[in-house]
Design an enzyme around this catalytic site. Structure first.
Site, short mmCIF file in Angstrom:
data_model
loop_
_atom_site.label_atom_id
_atom_site.label_comp_id
_atom_site.label_asym_id
_atom_site.label_seq_id
_atom_site.Cartn_x
_atom_site.Cartn_y
_atom_site.Cartn_z
N GLN A 153 60.67 30.31 48.04
CA GLN A 153 61.50 31.23 47.27
C GLN A 153 62.06 30.59 46.00
OE1 GLN A 153 61.77 34.34 47.70
NE2 GLN A 153 60.79 34.50 49.71
N CYS B 87 61.79 37.75 58.72
CA CYS B 87 61.33 36.50 59.36
C CYS B 87 62.44 35.47 59.49
CB CYS B 87 60.14 35.90 58.62
SG CYS B 87 58.69 36.94 58.65
N HIS C 43 63.34 30.36 57.28
CA HIS C 43 62.29 31.35 57.55
C HIS C 43 61.53 30.89 58.80
CE1 HIS C 43 58.42 33.42 56.84
NE2 HIS C 43 59.07 34.22 56.01
N ASP D 59 61.25 23.57 51.64
CA ASP D 59 60.49 24.83 51.61
C ASP D 59 60.84 25.53 50.30
OD1 ASP D 59 59.57 27.41 51.80
OD2 ASP D 59 60.38 27.78 53.80
N LYS E 178 53.68 34.17 45.93
CA LYS E 178 55.09 34.39 45.60
C LYS E 178 55.44 33.88 44.21
CE LYS E 178 56.66 34.08 50.41
NZ LYS E 178 57.14 35.38 50.93
C1 LIG Z 1 61.63 30.72 52.53
C2 LIG Z 1 60.23 31.05 52.96
N1 LIG Z 1 59.49 30.15 53.61
C3 LIG Z 1 58.23 30.38 53.99
C4 LIG Z 1 57.63 31.58 53.75
C5 LIG Z 1 56.23 31.79 54.22
O1 LIG Z 1 55.34 31.96 53.15
P1 LIG Z 1 53.86 32.47 53.42
O2 LIG Z 1 53.97 33.70 54.25
O3 LIG Z 1 53.32 32.74 52.06
O4 LIG Z 1 53.14 31.38 54.14
C6 LIG Z 1 58.36 32.58 53.07
C7 LIG Z 1 57.81 33.90 52.77
O5 LIG Z 1 57.32 34.66 53.56
C8 LIG Z 1 59.67 32.30 52.68
O6 LIG Z 1 60.40 33.23 52.04
#
Ligand SMILES: Cc1ncc(COP(=O)(O)O)c(C=O)c1O
Ligand SMILES: Cc1ncc(COP(=O)(O)O)c(C=O)c1O
Lengths: 142, 416, 416, 142
Positions: free
Chosen positions: B211, B374, B125, B208, B234
């Site tokens: 998910q 993203c 991401h 990370d 999430k």
């Molecule tokens: C795999 C992953 N990493 C990071 C993020 C970033 O999370 P956030 O936007 O809640 O900071 C997301 C979701 O948007 C994600 O799916």
């Protein structure tokens, strides 16, 4: 969504069979526009006779609404002056912005797009071609 | 199918699921973007503001003590939920993105030098990619990609190959940043194995888990990762709250992140000294209400059990993957085997732009995402600009998936 | 006294005020730390999660459009509330602390070089001090203090003298960071004048409005400051949300802050390009529910009117300052004149440690703060280690102040 | 708060007239402790005969609870071995931590402090002197 299908027919016609699709070989003006939210891209090429848009083509990598908007725009702007089309562009933008549903005469033919304005997330799709147009207009000025 | 029965009852816990969208009941299938909130999470927020609201840590009066207790108790609950040694390994942030930026900045600043390497994967991401680009630019370190293995066949499988990692783990590598589960492909990466390989070469691992936390059991001690990040919103919790887990040794080698109240030990005119971790990394008034909401969300998931939630999601996934076979013009991105994945499923309908598909689905009350999610590097690798994504939560039902596929058939009729 | 009557009715809007603490009704006098929330703010959070919860900006389905609308509408409301030109000047952060860190980092990185100067005042909160220490250390710039003028007499007045500023505004100064209203002394600084003086010498001004936005009318256009920061939780809004206002020219000269989803234009493997402001500075999923809550809080204050709220607070302040005269062993820190101050009043009782005072007050249900209030430099300057602070909100009443002073008399009896 | 005044009397006696207040001239061990939340400071000086604490003084700049705790500690630790006092310190810490109200014999005399344990924000005040003591013990070990 008030009876979206009636618009969809016209939109889909434009999306499936876009008018003035492609690239002019030796354009006088050229601009690209990009939607960072989905990666959609559009290239606009114009050829001018004085201040009048003589020919116009759009190369679209985007959704049906983006495609249809580009196609409708191309039909609308050919044979008009840059000043005229910039005004049309701003009328279109205003119509997308305002709360009421009345549409100025000059952009009446864009009604199928304007009817979708409640879908705020699609405004950028509708505007992509017009952003490229305004970019061309700015180039033309300087 | 036992736990699918649980679902139909637990749907009542989620007030938003009663909503009608364009005359249809809401089928919310965008859980990878954000999850809906059970009543208990909403109630926690209300309870905090109606009874305990106060700033934490510094007050001696009753409300301040209650708020502090709620806040620190939240830290313990998070630690326990992810199997951390102690609550002092838990830093509260605004979300996954900030957690990763914190590491890239506070750890990167002190530990990355010119010529060293950071590995990221092609499925990351942007939030686990751009911070490393910035850290690389600041330090002169190099960003190296662990490439995806794409096998186009009936479907496009996106996996990370451990042999390739082996080649990449050279002496100059300092850290590997990898997602536990892809937010596009659904692929689950074997974190424990990856960490072991990396540690054998002296390479640190940031996982990370944005998910993953809502979708599978997490155990940072078993995985042995150095850092782990996730977001409250999430995992059925509120917005505005995230978590960074870091090992004690890592906390010790990090410089400060942001400066301000709460993170200091002593401030003098030209320089200051810092509080111990985790406070050192939590400048400013923390999101106390959000921590209380997150605690309630973790409690909620625990009540059903993570293995059960995972199994439920995989049953939905299995059904969806099967229904996809009816669509020869549908391209799946990610593993077709439920043992390698979560219930995050991306795909495209040939010749229809994902925006247009999602728009028509919305007319049927079905919420799916369209775009690059993203992950532009991944989409470039897949050779596409955008895709559609359905992603399940613990409240989703087979019937919602069936509604989605009926609507997809409709989409095909409209656009072809 | 008319608006004091309003108060007794509006107290019903705040559910927490019904609480009993140690057998007494809660007298919450720690509003400088955080404010309590009206029902409408709590309802906004509930409404968001029960009806509109979704991630913003990227979804084409109904919920996502609603959430995006709520989020961007919040930006407009904030812009209007503080008199900003446009909503694109409004960046959402986690709080004042993060807002200031954003400037110190993203502006400082590109605009501060070795030998240049930043001015801060001796009355700054750690959150408007430590970020500048860090920026100075990173750039080699120098931190210079605008000293307080302390005149010990019947009370200890802490004011900033504009003549002293004049001397400090040398060529090498790039930025002045100053609070609009002190979180200890209650002093209100003449921001418009300060900005004019600074701009005349080419010096930018960051105004820390954390203690101002809930207490007086704000107009960034009239003040002409370059940056302004405040927190939602101090203006009757939720935790987890803050605001940074920045002028367009300033936005243009800032590098990125955090990297991640939402702040990019195009991500490629080694480098990326950025979205326009304000999105450029908002990496990750934003706190959408919190923005909705903040909007409701601003609406709430607007309903009563900022001049009216200010007047009410000054009436309470006047009463409190008068009651203080009965205590010869009470030392006041800050102006004794209500025309120079807000309803944030710090003091000490001779020979009793503020902790002990606050503890006894809590037994009577009265919440005040004891400590250094995140202003160690100021406390050092005042020659004390800690102080007591009472601070008013729009729901406070004269009778609560009277309860406080009765309890103070009690404290004196216990400890002397 | 269950009848706090009965404790307050004893606490206040210690706070007003602290035992073993000040600094030893030539201490064998010395440690300071600091509470960043309020700026309170404490200095502990010890003189040792072998492993036995022979004399002890505390210099406190802090609240009544901090002062009383230091005073009570000083009375408790004199003539005890370092091993013993470290154990007492950990029993005190345990008693502050646990939910029940039973207090081990060795720290019974600290009951007036332990009775305040529900006030979590004051735990740091109570512990400041003991932190300095543990620091001295650590120095003694190495
Ligand atoms: C795999 C992953 N990493 C990071 C993020 C970033 O999370 P956030 O936007 O809640 O900071 C997301 C979701 O948007 C994600 O799916
Ligand atoms: C003047 C001042 N500036 C900055 C802050 C920091 O605000 P926050 O903790 O909400 O980031 C505060 C409050 O704590 C304050 O009073």
């Amino acid at each position: 969504m008030t009876n979206p299908t009636i618009y969809r027919k016209l939109l889909l016609k434009h999306a499936r069979h876009p008018k003035n699709s492609g690239r002019l070989k030796e354009p006088d003006l050229r601009a690209t526009a990009y939607n960072p939210l989905c990666g959609d891209e559009l290239e606009l090429t114009l050829s001018m006779t004085g201040t009048v848009i003589e020919a116009c083509k759009t190369q679209v990598r985007g959704c049906a609404i983006c495609q249809a908007s580009a196609s409708m725009m191309s039909e609308l702007i050919i044979k008009k002056t840059m000043t005229e089309v910039v005004q049309i562009s701003s009328q279109f933008a205003d119509s997308l912005q305002k709360e009421t549903n009345d549409i100025p005469q000059d952009v009446e033919c864009l009604r199928p797009l304007i009817a979708l304005k409640a879908h705020r997330s699609r405004i950028k799709c509708m505007k992509l071609a017009w952003e490229a147009l305004e970019d061309c207009a700015a180039q033309n000025q300087t | 199918m036992q736990n699918l029965q649980i679902t139909s009852k637990l749907r009542e816990d989620f007030p938003i699921l009663k909503r009608e969208i364009n005359g249809h009941s809401l089928a919310y299938l965008d859980n990878a973007a954000t999850t809906q909130k059970p009543q208990s999470v909403i109630d926690a927020l209300v309870c905090f503001y109606e009874n305990h609201n106060s700033n934490v840590s510094r007050g001696v009066y009753t409300l301040a003590e209650e708020a502090t207790e709620i806040f620190e108790d939240g830290r313990k609950k998070v630690a326990k939920f992810i199997g951390a040694e102690s609550s002092s390994n838990i830093i509260f942030t605004r979300g996954t993105t900030e957690s990763i930026n914190l590491v890239a900045s506070a750890w990167g600043e002190k530990n990355l030098i010119k010529g060293e390497r950071i590995i990221v994967t092609e499925m990351e991401h942007h939030s686990n990619l751009v911070p490393w680009q910035l850290a690389a630019q600041a330090s002169g370190a190099e960003l190296v990609y662990w490439p995806l293995s794409l096998e186009h066949g009936s479907s496009c499988v996106g996996r990370l190959d451990l042999h390739k990692l082996d080649e990449l783990l050279t002496n100059s590598v300092k850290l590997l940043a990898v997602t536990v589960a892809s937010n596009v492909l659904g692929t689950v990466n074997p974190i424990a194995e990856i960490v072991k390989m990396a540690h054998d070469r002296g390479v640190l691992v940031l996982a990370d888990a944005a998910q993953a936390v809502a979708r599978m059991p997490i155990d940072v001690t078993e995985w042995n990762c150095d850092f782990l990040a996730f977001s409250g919103h999430k995992v059925y919790g509120p917005t505005g709250i995230g978590v960074l887990y870091a090992k004690q040794e890592r906390l010790n080698e990090m410089s400060v992140f942001q400066g301000g109240g709460g993170m200091i030990r002593k401030v003098s005119r030209q320089a200051s000294t810092w509080a111990d971790a985790p406070q050192k990394f939590e400048a400013g008034t923390p999101p106390v209400a959000e921590v209380f909401g997150l605690s309630a969300a973790l409690e909620y998931m625990k009540k059903y059990g993570m293995p059960e939630i995972q199994q439920h999601e995989l049953q939905l996934t299995e059904h969806a993957l099967k229904r996809m076979e009816e669509f020869p013009d549908l391209e799946l991105y990610g593993p077709a085997d439920i043992f390698e994945r979560t219930g995050v499923i991306s795909f495209n309908l040939k010749n229809v732009h994902p925006h247009d598909v999602a728009q028509v689905l919305d007319e049927y009350g079905i919420a799916v995402r369209a775009g690059h999610h993203c992950t532009q590097v991944l989409h470039e690798q897949l050779g596409i600009q955008a895709s559609l994504r359905m992603s399940f939560g613990l409240y989703n039902e087979i019937s919602e998936i069936d509604r989605l596929f009926s609507a997809l058939a409709q989409v095909r009729r409209i656009f072809n």
